[in-house]
Design an enzyme around this catalytic site. Structure first.
Site, PDB file in Angstrom:
ATOM      1  N   GLN A 285      40.864  32.863  24.274  1.00  0.00           N
ATOM      2  CA  GLN A 285      41.947  33.626  25.222  1.00  0.00           C
ATOM      3  C   GLN A 285      41.214  33.997  26.451  1.00  0.00           C
ATOM      4  O   GLN A 285      41.788  34.053  27.496  1.00  0.00           O
ATOM      5  CB  GLN A 285      42.396  34.692  24.398  1.00  0.00           C
TER       6      GLN A 285
ATOM      7  N   ASN B  35      48.397  27.729  19.201  1.00  0.00           N
ATOM      8  CA  ASN B  35      47.162  27.169  19.656  1.00  0.00           C
ATOM      9  C   ASN B  35      47.387  25.749  20.328  1.00  0.00           C
ATOM     10  O   ASN B  35      46.708  25.792  21.310  1.00  0.00           O
ATOM     11  CB  ASN B  35      46.268  26.834  18.237  1.00  0.00           C
TER      12      ASN B  35
ATOM     13  N   LYS C 214      41.106  32.092  30.192  1.00  0.00           N
ATOM     14  CA  LYS C 214      42.043  32.158  31.455  1.00  0.00           C
ATOM     15  C   LYS C 214      41.405  32.935  32.606  1.00  0.00           C
ATOM     16  O   LYS C 214      41.568  32.655  33.685  1.00  0.00           O
ATOM     17  CB  LYS C 214      43.287  32.852  31.029  1.00  0.00           C
TER      18      LYS C 214
ATOM     19  N   ASN D  22      33.344  40.078  63.340  1.00  0.00           N
ATOM     20  CA  ASN D  22      32.333  39.420  62.119  1.00  0.00           C
ATOM     21  C   ASN D  22      33.406  38.477  61.697  1.00  0.00           C
ATOM     22  O   ASN D  22      34.498  38.293  61.404  1.00  0.00           O
ATOM     23  CB  ASN D  22      32.182  40.677  61.112  1.00  0.00           C
TER      24      ASN D  22
ATOM     25  N   HIS E  14      15.007  22.200  57.672  1.00  0.00           N
ATOM     26  CA  HIS E  14      14.249  23.328  57.372  1.00  0.00           C
ATOM     27  C   HIS E  14      14.643  24.509  58.616  1.00  0.00           C
ATOM     28  O   HIS E  14      14.064  25.453  58.756  1.00  0.00           O
ATOM     29  CB  HIS E  14      12.830  23.019  57.638  1.00  0.00           C
TER      30      HIS E  14
ATOM     31  N   SER F 254      34.381  46.159  63.207  1.00  0.00           N
ATOM     32  CA  SER F 254      33.326  46.960  62.777  1.00  0.00           C
ATOM     33  C   SER F 254      34.113  48.447  62.754  1.00  0.00           C
ATOM     34  O   SER F 254      34.581  48.814  64.062  1.00  0.00           O
ATOM     35  CB  SER F 254      32.175  47.078  63.254  1.00  0.00           C
TER      36      SER F 254
ATOM     37  N   TYR G 188      40.401  26.353  16.836  1.00  0.00           N
ATOM     38  CA  TYR G 188      40.963  27.450  17.712  1.00  0.00           C
ATOM     39  C   TYR G 188      40.200  28.701  17.215  1.00  0.00           C
ATOM     40  O   TYR G 188      39.945  29.352  15.904  1.00  0.00           O
ATOM     41  CB  TYR G 188      42.385  27.629  17.596  1.00  0.00           C
TER      42      TYR G 188
ATOM     43  N   SER H  57      45.918  40.275  26.177  1.00  0.00           N
ATOM     44  CA  SER H  57      45.465  40.222  27.581  1.00  0.00           C
ATOM     45  C   SER H  57      46.791  39.658  28.332  1.00  0.00           C
ATOM     46  O   SER H  57      47.667  38.826  27.721  1.00  0.00           O
ATOM     47  CB  SER H  57      44.584  38.983  27.753  1.00  0.00           C
TER      48      SER H  57
ATOM     49  N   GLU I 112      31.873  34.853  55.129  1.00  0.00           N
ATOM     50  CA  GLU I 112      30.880  35.584  54.315  1.00  0.00           C
ATOM     51  C   GLU I 112      31.498  35.831  52.625  1.00  0.00           C
ATOM     52  O   GLU I 112      30.652  35.660  51.925  1.00  0.00           O
ATOM     53  CB  GLU I 112      30.445  36.950  54.964  1.00  0.00           C
TER      54      GLU I 112
ATOM     55  N   LYS J   6      31.733  44.712  67.720  1.00  0.00           N
ATOM     56  CA  LYS J   6      31.523  43.538  66.655  1.00  0.00           C
ATOM     57  C   LYS J   6      32.933  43.048  66.439  1.00  0.00           C
ATOM     58  O   LYS J   6      33.956  43.383  66.574  1.00  0.00           O
ATOM     59  CB  LYS J   6      31.008  44.330  65.237  1.00  0.00           C
TER      60      LYS J   6
HETATM   61  N1  ARG Z   1      46.501  34.541  23.687  1.00  0.00           N
HETATM   62  C1  ARG Z   1      45.940  33.236  22.833  1.00  0.00           C
HETATM   63  C2  ARG Z   1      45.095  32.370  23.787  1.00  0.00           C
HETATM   64  O1  ARG Z   1      45.228  32.902  25.138  1.00  0.00           O
HETATM   65  C3  ARG Z   1      47.151  32.399  22.366  1.00  0.00           C
HETATM   66  C4  ARG Z   1      46.710  31.621  21.103  1.00  0.00           C
HETATM   67  C5  ARG Z   1      46.791  32.686  20.010  1.00  0.00           C
HETATM   68  N2  ARG Z   1      46.542  32.156  18.665  1.00  0.00           N
HETATM   69  C6  ARG Z   1      46.452  32.864  17.666  1.00  0.00           C
HETATM   70  N3  ARG Z   1      46.155  32.251  16.681  1.00  0.00           N
HETATM   71  N4  ARG Z   1      46.279  33.945  17.802  1.00  0.00           N
HETATM   72  O2  ARG Z   1      44.360  31.777  23.546  1.00  0.00           O
END
Ligand code: ARG
Length: 418
Positions: A320, A108, A323, A283, A154, A275, A315, A22, A288, A281
């Site tokens: 992961q 971790n 985030k 807006n 109301h 618009s 963990y 990621s 919104e 318009k």
């Molecule tokens: N990319 C992982 C996370 O965001 C980091 C920790 C990964 N730890 C592991 N033992 N694979 O949580």
């Protein structure tokens, strides 16, 4: 690059890589380096690194911090995550000694630390953003202490109030959000560094020292909890989501006020959109989208809670995903706050007078002040209202003589009629 090749006989399958990597954590680069610099200081303090090794690693990490700040850090798609990228880059800069950086540490505790450092900063920014919006609302309120508007219940006109009071209702809610962010920061203010993979380390680490270097008030009390708990991050996300819900209520007011039917507000050209079809318009899209993004925030909060439900200690890679939920809402919130602040500052507020019907409770309370039980006073004014409605008239049309004949406790001076 991975940090774990030794026990594997072949490299990762492409599909595994595409699924497990990621990039959402790249924004943790600066705090990740900050954490590593403190970790190095801790390792030097307990003698696990020589002063010279410490200086070399810190020099390299400081250079990486500079690259992070300048936006020139070069990411490799082959880096599994931000922690790997930093260690890879450190190796390029300082050579083999980079291999000592991860002494007594795991990704971790590292990622748990990064999230806390990141959210502590973010909380400060969001608090400033809310306070900026509050200042804009207060400035408008100051201009409209004497502007009468109907209050609503109301969505029906209720009682006359000052527009300042209405605006300050949002200030009151937003001020509690500020308090909530400050409160959430207390739970974020605990360093997990030193908990390692979850079982700590046989090495003589000094988590109290690294916590202090990083400006935390405390360090973990339990190594398993330190790497697995995300409740503090969830609390942050709840506060951000509650703020979004509060903003969505302000946004709804702004949308209503901008309608021809309400006619309370004209927003600046720079804070409205047009618009593609209807040339007339203008807006209130900021408002919104604030409502719309509040909906996404609720989804993300639910997603983060669901992520943790029934998760075994400690963990797990599931974490992961935290985030994505956190950053999406936090980014949206920062942008919503600054866009709404501009919209409020640029607003011309010009509500029409509230209708005289909104004075009905006032009239009943006049009778109460003169000794009539409220229930009776309510009846008296209710009957008057009913008669006026059938005659196609309003409360403001009642003459002084008429009012006095309505109930002996009324005086001519009580008539709303000029
Ligand atoms: N990319 C992982 C996370 O965001 C980091 C920790 C990964 N730890 C592991 N033992 N694979 O949580």
């Amino acid at each position: 690059m991975t940090l774990w090749g030794g026990r594997f006989s072949e490299g990762p399958d492409e599909a595994l890589w595409n699924f497990t990597v990621s990039h959402a954590d790249r924004r943790l680069l600066a705090v990740d380096v900050q954490g590593s610099i403190a970790h190095v200081a801790g390792l030097v303090k307990v003698g696990l690194l020589t002063a010279e090794e410490g200086a070399t690693l810190t020099g390299g990490l400081t250079e990486i911090a500079g690259e992070a700040a300048a936006g020139s850090f070069s990411w490799h798609t082959s880096d599994e995550d931000v922690h790997t990228a930093v260690e890879r880059r450190l190796g390029e800069l300082v050579g083999e000694v980079a291999g000592k950086l991860h002494t007594g540490r795991s990704r971790n505790d590292q990622v748990a630390l990064d999230i806390r450092l990141y959210l502590k900063q973010a909380a400060d920014e969001r608090i400033n953003g809310i306070l900026g919006l509050v200042a804009a609302l207060e400035d408008q309120a100051g201009e409209h202490e004497d502007t009468a508007v109907p209050s609503y219940t109301h969505l029906q006109q209720a009682q006359p109030i000052s527009l300042a009071t209405h605006l300050r209702a949002h200030v009151a809610a937003l001020s509690r959000d500020v308090e909530r962010f400050r409160d959430a920061m207390k739970r974020l203010d605990v360093s997990p560094l030193g908990a390692g993979a979850g079982g700590g380390s046989r090495l003589p680490l000094d988590p109290a020292y690294t916590a202090e270097v990083l400006g935390f008030s405390a360090f973990f009390t339990n190594t398993i909890d330190a790497v697995s708990a995300r409740d503090q991050a969830t609390e942050y996300l709840y506060v951000a989501t509650q703020t979004f819900v509060d903003l969505s209520r302000l946004a709804e007011d702004l949308v209503l006020w901008a309608t021809t039917e309400f006619g309370w507000a004209t927003f600046g050209d720079a804070h409205t959109t047009g618009s593609s079809a209807m040339p007339q318009k203008k807006n209130p899209d900021i408002a919104e989208l604030t409502r719309g993004k509040a909906a996404s925030a609720i989804g993300d909060l639910t997603g983060l809670l669901a992520l943790q439900k029934g998760l075994p200690q400690s963990y797990n890679r599931d974490l992961q995903q935290d985030k994505e939920h956190l950053f999406r809402v936090d980014d949206d919130l920062g942008r919503a706050l600054s866009a709404l602040t501009g919209m409020i500052r640029g607003a011309d507020l010009h509500p029409p007078e509230p209708s005289s019907w909104t004075r009905a409770l006032d009239l009943a309370e006049v009778l109460v002040e003169r000794g009539l039980p409220f229930r009776e006073a309510h009846e008296v004014v209710g009957r008057l209202v009913s008669r006026l409605v059938s005659e196609g008239r309003e409360l403001g049309d009642v003459t002084a003589e008429e009012l006095v004949s309505e109930h002996s406790l009324f005086t001519e001076a009580d008539a709303l009629h000029p």
